[in-house]
Design a protein around this motif. Structure first.
Motif, PDB file in Angstrom:
ATOM      1  N   LYS A 163       3.597   5.831  -5.529  1.00  0.00           N
ATOM      2  CA  LYS A 163       3.435   5.932  -6.769  1.00  0.00           C
ATOM      3  C   LYS A 163       2.364   6.798  -7.088  1.00  0.00           C
ATOM      4  N   LYS A 164       1.233   6.908  -6.489  1.00  0.00           N
ATOM      5  CA  LYS A 164       0.049   7.597  -6.703  1.00  0.00           C
ATOM      6  C   LYS A 164       0.525   9.216  -7.004  1.00  0.00           C
ATOM      7  N   LEU A 183       0.750  -1.280  -0.082  1.00  0.00           N
ATOM      8  CA  LEU A 183      -0.140  -0.009  -0.212  1.00  0.00           C
ATOM      9  C   LEU A 183       0.715   1.226   0.170  1.00  0.00           C
ATOM     10  N   GLU A 193      -0.102  -3.341  -8.290  1.00  0.00           N
ATOM     11  CA  GLU A 193       1.286  -2.876  -8.460  1.00  0.00           C
ATOM     12  C   GLU A 193       1.944  -3.589  -9.868  1.00  0.00           C
ATOM     13  N   LEU A 236      -3.430  -6.833  -4.214  1.00  0.00           N
ATOM     14  CA  LEU A 236      -2.671  -5.538  -4.425  1.00  0.00           C
ATOM     15  C   LEU A 236      -1.441  -5.572  -5.277  1.00  0.00           C
ATOM     16  N   PRO A 290      -4.185   4.860 -11.493  1.00  0.00           N
ATOM     17  CA  PRO A 290      -3.233   6.111 -10.921  1.00  0.00           C
ATOM     18  C   PRO A 290      -2.079   5.715 -10.427  1.00  0.00           C
ATOM     19  N   PHE A 291      -2.043   4.309 -10.674  1.00  0.00           N
ATOM     20  CA  PHE A 291      -0.641   3.763  -9.925  1.00  0.00           C
ATOM     21  C   PHE A 291       0.519   3.330 -11.128  1.00  0.00           C
ATOM     22  N   LEU A 332      -6.657   5.604  -0.232  1.00  0.00           N
ATOM     23  CA  LEU A 332      -5.413   6.198  -1.254  1.00  0.00           C
ATOM     24  C   LEU A 332      -6.155   7.074  -2.266  1.00  0.00           C
ATOM     25  N   ALA A 376      -8.745   0.158   1.181  1.00  0.00           N
ATOM     26  CA  ALA A 376      -7.314   0.705   1.005  1.00  0.00           C
ATOM     27  C   ALA A 376      -7.292   1.648  -0.223  1.00  0.00           C
ATOM     28  N   VAL A 399      -8.375   6.496  -4.499  1.00  0.00           N
ATOM     29  CA  VAL A 399      -8.451   5.681  -5.780  1.00  0.00           C
ATOM     30  C   VAL A 399     -10.153   5.064  -5.733  1.00  0.00           C
ATOM     31  N   ARG A 437       3.894   1.389  -1.312  1.00  0.00           N
ATOM     32  CA  ARG A 437       4.420   1.637  -2.643  1.00  0.00           C
ATOM     33  C   ARG A 437       3.387   2.443  -3.663  1.00  0.00           C
ATOM     34  N   LEU A 438       2.134   1.683  -3.709  1.00  0.00           N
ATOM     35  CA  LEU A 438       1.055   2.194  -4.459  1.00  0.00           C
ATOM     36  C   LEU A 438       0.609   3.511  -3.922  1.00  0.00           C
ATOM     37  N   GLY A 439       0.725   4.111  -2.841  1.00  0.00           N
ATOM     38  CA  GLY A 439       0.295   5.211  -2.328  1.00  0.00           C
ATOM     39  C   GLY A 439       1.369   6.311  -2.722  1.00  0.00           C
TER      40      GLY A 439
END
Lengths: 222, 135
Positions: A54-55, A48, B57, B53, B134-135, B96, B92, B98, A50-52
Motif C-alpha cells: 500500500k505504501k 506487513l 491497516e 499492525l 503513508p499506508f 518499511l 517493522a 515509515v 499489505r502495508l508495504g
C-alpha cells in the motif's frame, strides 16, 4: 530442529511486488517452534506485506494460511486447496518447505520468506544455538557428545586450537570454546586418555560435498 | 485544512480504570484528545503484534500502548511483553521506511494521573507533526 529468521521486508516485498493475489503460507513445524514462520508470524507478515505494498502505491490481496508441515508430501498435498487461486505463495517454512512446494507444484510461484540458518536448539526463551552441522558422519562418541564440526569456528577435529581465552573462542568471544568444553567434559567423565588419540581422517563425502543427499528406509517404503 | 490524526490507544485495564470513571467525563475535562480512540485490554501482555499492525491497516496514523510500570505489572511481566511487541512493530515500520515514532509504549501507574493525558497529547502532537500515515 531447523532454525530460521525472517528475511528483510524489502526483499520479500520486491519478490511479490507485481503479484495481485498472494498467499502467505505458514508451516506448523520447526519454524513455529523457533517463532520465525508459524501461523502467528505468517499473519504478521501478511499484514506487513499489505502495508508495504500500500505504501508503494500497489494493491494486492494478501491472505495467510498454514500447513501442518511443508516438508512432508502427506501434508503438503493439501496445498491443492489453494490451487489456481494465487499469483504467488510466500512460504514461511524453512528452505525445505519452499523446495517441496517448487518440486510438487510446477505451476505455482513460490517465494521464501525466511533465511534458513542452522540446526539448533533453544538454549533459553528467544535464544537458539547451532548444535549440529548435519555432516552425516557423527564424531560425538569421540568428543563427549559435543560437536566440533558445528561448534568449533575452525572446524577442528583435534582441538583445541590454542587461541581460546578463558574458555571462549578467539573468533567469537561470546561463544564457548567447544574444545575447552570437550576437554573439561572428558575430564569429568574420566575419559581424558581418549583425547590423546588423533581423530581419524574424516570422510566428507557424507557432508553434502557430493551433491544432495538421499536416505531411503526400505522398511518404511510401501 | 489542519490534519487531525487517527490515533489508537491500547491501554491496560488497571492503568486506565479511572479514565473511564464517570463515563469518561473527567478525562474530557483534562483535555484528553478526542481523536485518541482507546481500547482497554485485560493486560497489555495480551496484546499481539498483529493487533497493532491491524490498527495501521485500519487507517490509524499512530498507535500506542499504555501499560503498568515495567516492574509493577499486575500480571508480573505483561507490560514488558507488550513493550517487546511494540518494539517489533517499530522495527517493522522502520523496515518499511515509515517513522517508528508512529508506534510507542508508555509505562504508567494505575489510576487517573496527569501523565495519562500527557502521553495522549504527546502522541497527538508527535503524529500531527509526522502527518498522515503513508499506508
Amino acid at each position: 530442529m531447523i532454525i530460521a529468521e525472517r528475511k528483510p521486508l524489502a526483499e520479500i516485498i520486491e519478490m511479490i511486488q507485481d503479484c495481485k493475489k498472494i498467499l502467505v503460507l505458514a508451516c506448523r513445524g520447526c519454524v513455529t517452534v523457533c517463532s520465525a514462520g508459524g501461523e502467528r508470524e505468517a499473519e504478521i507478515l501478511a499484514s506487513l506485506i499489505r502495508l508495504g505494498l500500500k505504501k508503494a502505491g500497489k494493491s494486492a490481496e494478501v491472505f495467510d494460511a498454514s500447513l501442518v508441515r511443508q516438508c512432508d508430501k502427506e501434508y503438503i498435498d493439501s496445498i491443492d486447496q489453494f490451487k489456481g487461486q494465487y499469483d504467488a505463495i510466500v512460504s514461511t517454512a524453512c528452505g525445505v518447505g519452499v523446495n517441496f512446494i517448487a518440486n510438487l507444484r510446477p505451476e505455482d510461484n513460490v517465494f521464501p520468506a525466511l533465511n534458513t540458518t542452522f540446526f539448533g536448539g533453544s538454549a533459553e526463551q528467544g535464544v537458539w544455538t547451532e548444535q549440529c552441522a548435519g555432516c552425516g558422519d557423527c564424531v560425538l562418541h569421540l568428543t563427549g557428545g559435543l560437536c566440533p564440526v558445528a561448534r568449533c569456528a575452525k572446524n577442528l577435529m583435534n582441538g583445541p586450537c590454542g587461541g581460546s581465552v578463558d574458555g571462549r573462542c578467539e573468533i567469537h568471544s561470546e561463544v564457548d570454546c567447544v574444545w575447552q568444553n570437550i576437554y573439561d567434559r572428558m575430564g569429568r567423565l574420566q575419559r581424558q586418555e581418549e583425547m590423546t588419540v588423533s581423530a581419524p581422517i574424516r570422510d566428507w563425502s557424507t557432508a553434502g560435498h557430493g551433491g544432495p543427499r538421499k536416505q531411503v528406509r526400505e522398511d518404511l517404503t510401501v | 485544512m489542519s490534519f487531525i490524526p487517527d490515533i489508537r490507544l491500547f491501554s491496560c485495564h488497571y492503568t486506565s480504570q479511572q479514565s473511564c470513571a464517570d463515563e469518561g467525563r473527567e478525562l474530557n475535562q483534562l483535555n484528553f484528545p478526542e481523536n485518541v480512540k482507546m481500547t482497554r485490554v485485560v493486560c497489555t501482555g495480551k496484546l499481539e503484534e498483529i493487533t497493532l499492525l491491524k490498527a495501521f491497516e485500519d487507517g490509524a496514523d499512530g498507535v500506542y500502548v499504555v501499560g503498568c510500570p515495567a516492574e509493577g505489572c499486575h500480571n508480573v511481566r505483561g507490560s514488558q511483553r507488550a513493550a517487546k511487541r511494540v518494539e517489533a512493530v517499530r522495527s517493522a515500520l522502520s523496515e518499511l521506511g515509515v517513522e517508528e515514532e508512529r508506534a510507542k509504549m508508555f509505562f504508567l501507574p494505575r489510576g487517573l494521573h496527569p501523565e495519562f493525558v500527557d502521553v495522549a497529547q504527546e502522541m497527538n502532537d508527535q503524529v500531527t507533526e509526522l502527518g498522515p500515515s503513508p499506508f
